[in-house]
Scaffold this motif. Structure first.
Motif, PDB file in Angstrom:
ATOM      1  N   UNK A   7       0.845  -1.185   0.000  1.00  0.00           N
ATOM      2  CA  UNK A   7       0.000   0.000   0.000  1.00  0.00           C
ATOM      3  C   UNK A   7       0.883   1.238   0.000  1.00  0.00           C
ATOM      4  N   UNK A   8       0.346   2.361  -0.508  1.00  0.00           N
ATOM      5  CA  UNK A   8       1.099   3.608  -0.553  1.00  0.00           C
ATOM      6  C   UNK A   8       0.495   4.610   0.420  1.00  0.00           C
ATOM      7  N   UNK A   9       1.363   5.375   1.077  1.00  0.00           N
ATOM      8  CA  UNK A   9       0.903   6.452   1.935  1.00  0.00           C
ATOM      9  C   UNK A   9       1.697   7.704   1.584  1.00  0.00           C
ATOM     10  N   UNK A  10       0.982   8.790   1.332  1.00  0.00           N
ATOM     11  CA  UNK A  10       1.603  10.075   1.025  1.00  0.00           C
ATOM     12  C   UNK A  10       1.433  10.991   2.226  1.00  0.00           C
ATOM     13  N   UNK A  11       2.536  11.573   2.705  1.00  0.00           N
ATOM     14  CA  UNK A  11       2.523  12.402   3.906  1.00  0.00           C
ATOM     15  C   UNK A  11       2.597  13.875   3.538  1.00  0.00           C
ATOM     16  N   UNK A  12       1.717  14.662   4.116  1.00  0.00           N
ATOM     17  CA  UNK A  12       1.764  16.109   3.970  1.00  0.00           C
ATOM     18  C   UNK A  12       2.880  16.663   4.856  1.00  0.00           C
ATOM     19  N   UNK A  13       3.166  17.953   4.718  1.00  0.00           N
ATOM     20  CA  UNK A  13       4.242  18.549   5.501  1.00  0.00           C
ATOM     21  C   UNK A  13       4.017  18.417   7.000  1.00  0.00           C
ATOM     22  N   UNK A  14       5.099  18.169   7.740  1.00  0.00           N
ATOM     23  CA  UNK A  14       5.016  18.074   9.194  1.00  0.00           C
ATOM     24  C   UNK A  14       4.227  16.892   9.694  1.00  0.00           C
ATOM     25  N   UNK A  15       4.329  15.765   8.985  1.00  0.00           N
ATOM     26  CA  UNK A  15       3.557  14.562   9.335  1.00  0.00           C
ATOM     27  C   UNK A  15       4.479  13.438   9.758  1.00  0.00           C
ATOM     28  N   UNK A  16       4.020  12.608  10.668  1.00  0.00           N
ATOM     29  CA  UNK A  16       4.776  11.416  11.068  1.00  0.00           C
ATOM     30  C   UNK A  16       3.822  10.252  11.279  1.00  0.00           C
ATOM     31  N   UNK A  17       4.259   9.066  10.859  1.00  0.00           N
ATOM     32  CA  UNK A  17       3.496   7.839  11.066  1.00  0.00           C
ATOM     33  C   UNK A  17       4.435   6.771  11.603  1.00  0.00           C
ATOM     34  N   UNK A  18       3.880   5.771  12.255  1.00  0.00           N
ATOM     35  CA  UNK A  18       4.661   4.603  12.676  1.00  0.00           C
ATOM     36  C   UNK A  18       3.906   3.354  12.248  1.00  0.00           C
ATOM     37  N   UNK A  19       4.669   2.315  11.934  1.00  0.00           N
ATOM     38  CA  UNK A  19       4.063   1.069  11.467  1.00  0.00           C
ATOM     39  C   UNK A  19       5.067  -0.068  11.657  1.00  0.00           C
ATOM     40  N   UNK A  20       4.604  -1.321  11.730  1.00  0.00           N
ATOM     41  CA  UNK A  20       5.520  -2.448  11.928  1.00  0.00           C
ATOM     42  C   UNK A  20       6.312  -2.758  10.664  1.00  0.00           C
ATOM     43  N   UNK A  21       7.497  -3.306  10.836  1.00  0.00           N
ATOM     44  CA  UNK A  21       8.328  -3.678   9.691  1.00  0.00           C
ATOM     45  C   UNK A  21       7.640  -4.727   8.834  1.00  0.00           C
ATOM     46  N   UNK A  22       6.781  -5.531   9.439  1.00  0.00           N
ATOM     47  CA  UNK A  22       5.973  -6.517   8.695  1.00  0.00           C
ATOM     48  C   UNK A  22       4.633  -6.633   9.407  1.00  0.00           C
ATOM     49  N   UNK A  23       3.545  -6.562   8.666  1.00  0.00           N
ATOM     50  CA  UNK A  23       2.228  -6.678   9.276  1.00  0.00           C
ATOM     51  C   UNK A  23       1.999  -8.102   9.755  1.00  0.00           C
ATOM     52  N   UNK A  24       1.197  -8.247  10.817  1.00  0.00           N
ATOM     53  CA  UNK A  24       0.966  -9.581  11.368  1.00  0.00           C
ATOM     54  C   UNK A  24      -0.153 -10.288  10.600  1.00  0.00           C
ATOM     55  N   UNK A  25      -0.575 -11.429  11.118  1.00  0.00           N
ATOM     56  CA  UNK A  25      -1.535 -12.271  10.408  1.00  0.00           C
ATOM     57  C   UNK A  25      -2.985 -11.800  10.572  1.00  0.00           C
ATOM     58  N   UNK A  26      -3.205 -10.826  11.439  1.00  0.00           N
ATOM     59  CA  UNK A  26      -4.577 -10.415  11.712  1.00  0.00           C
ATOM     60  C   UNK A  26      -4.986  -9.118  11.026  1.00  0.00           C
ATOM     61  N   UNK A  27      -4.104  -8.137  11.031  1.00  0.00           N
ATOM     62  CA  UNK A  27      -4.469  -6.826  10.494  1.00  0.00           C
ATOM     63  C   UNK A  27      -3.228  -6.065  10.079  1.00  0.00           C
ATOM     64  N   UNK A  28      -3.451  -5.029   9.280  1.00  0.00           N
ATOM     65  CA  UNK A  28      -2.393  -4.105   8.867  1.00  0.00           C
ATOM     66  C   UNK A  28      -2.654  -2.789   9.589  1.00  0.00           C
ATOM     67  N   UNK A  29      -1.907  -2.535  10.635  1.00  0.00           N
ATOM     68  CA  UNK A  29      -2.223  -1.400  11.496  1.00  0.00           C
ATOM     69  C   UNK A  29      -1.078  -0.402  11.532  1.00  0.00           C
ATOM     70  N   UNK A  30      -1.412   0.883  11.334  1.00  0.00           N
ATOM     71  CA  UNK A  30      -0.421   1.947  11.451  1.00  0.00           C
ATOM     72  C   UNK A  30      -0.983   3.040  12.347  1.00  0.00           C
ATOM     73  N   UNK A  31      -0.099   3.911  12.828  1.00  0.00           N
ATOM     74  CA  UNK A  31      -0.499   5.038  13.667  1.00  0.00           C
ATOM     75  C   UNK A  31      -0.077   6.337  12.997  1.00  0.00           C
ATOM     76  N   UNK A  32      -1.039   7.223  12.812  1.00  0.00           N
ATOM     77  CA  UNK A  32      -0.744   8.575  12.348  1.00  0.00           C
ATOM     78  C   UNK A  32      -0.483   9.406  13.597  1.00  0.00           C
ATOM     79  N   UNK A  33       0.785   9.634  13.882  1.00  0.00           N
ATOM     80  CA  UNK A  33       1.173  10.312  15.113  1.00  0.00           C
ATOM     81  C   UNK A  33       0.791  11.784  15.085  1.00  0.00           C
TER      82      UNK A  33
END
Length: 344
Positions: A144-170
């Motif tokens: 999947x692709x994510x485009x970040x606007x200015x002054x943005x930060x996200x965190x995500x796992x190096x590999x998604x697990x077997x249940x879900x693909x979860x990220x945090x928009x900090x």
């Protein structure tokens, strides 16, 4: 230090503004955090670990790397054009490396170096961020692709697990083009909201200094739930050209019909303010032009405006138009813009 103080110091470090004393505070925070980690060796020398961590951070920041990201404009927004952002060894890289190092290095030495062996790689968290004035696109572990606007930060796992693909928009604003996967929901945590999709195109705006979180859908279907702690839990489902605005204080959610592609114009440098208050407009101008914008009157800050600006228009072009529409005055100082009521 409390969590807000930690975030403030890390933000200062990201922009190279930390004093030696503040760097020492960050390092001490690492050591204090380490003492709370389960499973650490009884004979662990925390002082040595702390010094090693800080040395690694500085080494990461000083390395002359080249960082390449995915195309900065998703194909459906760029109307067939292809742009590639290549960040060479310059302030943008060093700031991004500093942010990644500060947020991740402590995690590395606390978790990777000293945790029991056999640690699952999916637990390792990565971070992507942009400076004000930058727009960059990253490819996530599921493509999947994510485009970040200015002054943005996200965190995500190096590999998604077997249940879900979860990220945090900090903090900030992100535009997601999600690869369809029925078996693995794609989840974005932002502020106190939780957005879930299977495969779609949508945006989330959750700057910490704003009063709300906004989820806007360009295609597909999105479910949004407000977080715990609100008087009433709510779940809303959005279709294309619908936006959900969730108030950060009350949790109250309001659905609106919008032009999703127009609101995503920031991806290629344009700006579209849809009945936005001046406080929000000031912040979005800060993130685009990397100049502090201050509104000196609360009543003026609450004034709402609707306007659209092309990518090539300058900050003065935009402020001049807004000043006429909103009947206010602005002036440029050395490192900031001051907005005030017109004098009568």
């Amino acid at each position: 230090m409390d969590q807000q103080q930690v975030r403030d110091l890390l933000a200062k470090y990201r922009f190279g503004r930390c004093t030696e004393a503040e760097k020492a505070l960050i390092a001490q925070w690492y050591a204090d955090t380490a003492r709370q980690q389960p499973g650490l060796p009884a004979d662990l020398d925390l002082e040595t670990a702390r010094e090693k961590s800080w040395t690694n951070i500085l080494a990461v920041v000083r390395q002359p790397h080249t960082l390449e990201t995915q195309p900065a404009v998703p194909p459906e927004v760029a109307s067939g054009s292809r742009m590639e952002a290549r960040i060479r060894p310059a302030r943008a890289f060093y700031a991004a490396a500093a942010a990644a190092a500060v947020f991740c290095a402590g995690h590395f030495w606390l978790s990777e170096n000293f945790a029991p062996s056999g640690r699952n790689a999916t637990q390792r968290m990565l971070m992507a961020s942009t400076l004000p004035g930058e727009v960059k696109t990253y490819r996530l572990p599921d493509s999947s692709l994510v485009t970040l606007n200015g002054g943005t930060s996200i965190s995500y796992p190096a590999a998604f697990d077997d249940n879900a693909r979860e990220i945090t928009l900090t903090d900030g604003e992100a535009y997601f083009d999600v690869k369809h996967d029925m078996a693995h929901p794609f989840i974005v945590d932002a502020g106190r909201t939780r957005t879930q999709v299977l495969g779609t195109v949508f945006a989330v705006r959750a700057y910490r200094s704003l009063n709300d979180v906004r989820v806007t859908v360009a295609s597909g279907k999105v479910g949004v739930r407000n977080g715990e702690g609100y008087p009433e839990a709510q779940t809303a489902f959005l279709l294309p050209d619908e936006q959900l605005v969730v108030d950060n204080r009350s949790g109250r959610a309001q659905k609106e019909h919008v032009n999703a592609r127009s609101l995503a114009g920031w991806i290629h440098g344009a700006l579209d303010f849809n009945n936005e208050d001046l406080k929000t407009i000031a912040l979005l101008l800060e993130k685009k032009f990397n100049v502090a914008v201050r509104v000196d009157d609360n009543t003026l800050a609450a004034q709402r405006l609707t306007a659209r600006f092309r990518a090539e228009e300058t900050l003065d072009d935009i402020l001049g138009t807004l000043a006429m529409a909103g009947n206010f005055h602005y002036r440029r100082a050395t490192d900031q813009v001051l907005i005030s009521m017109n004098e009568h």
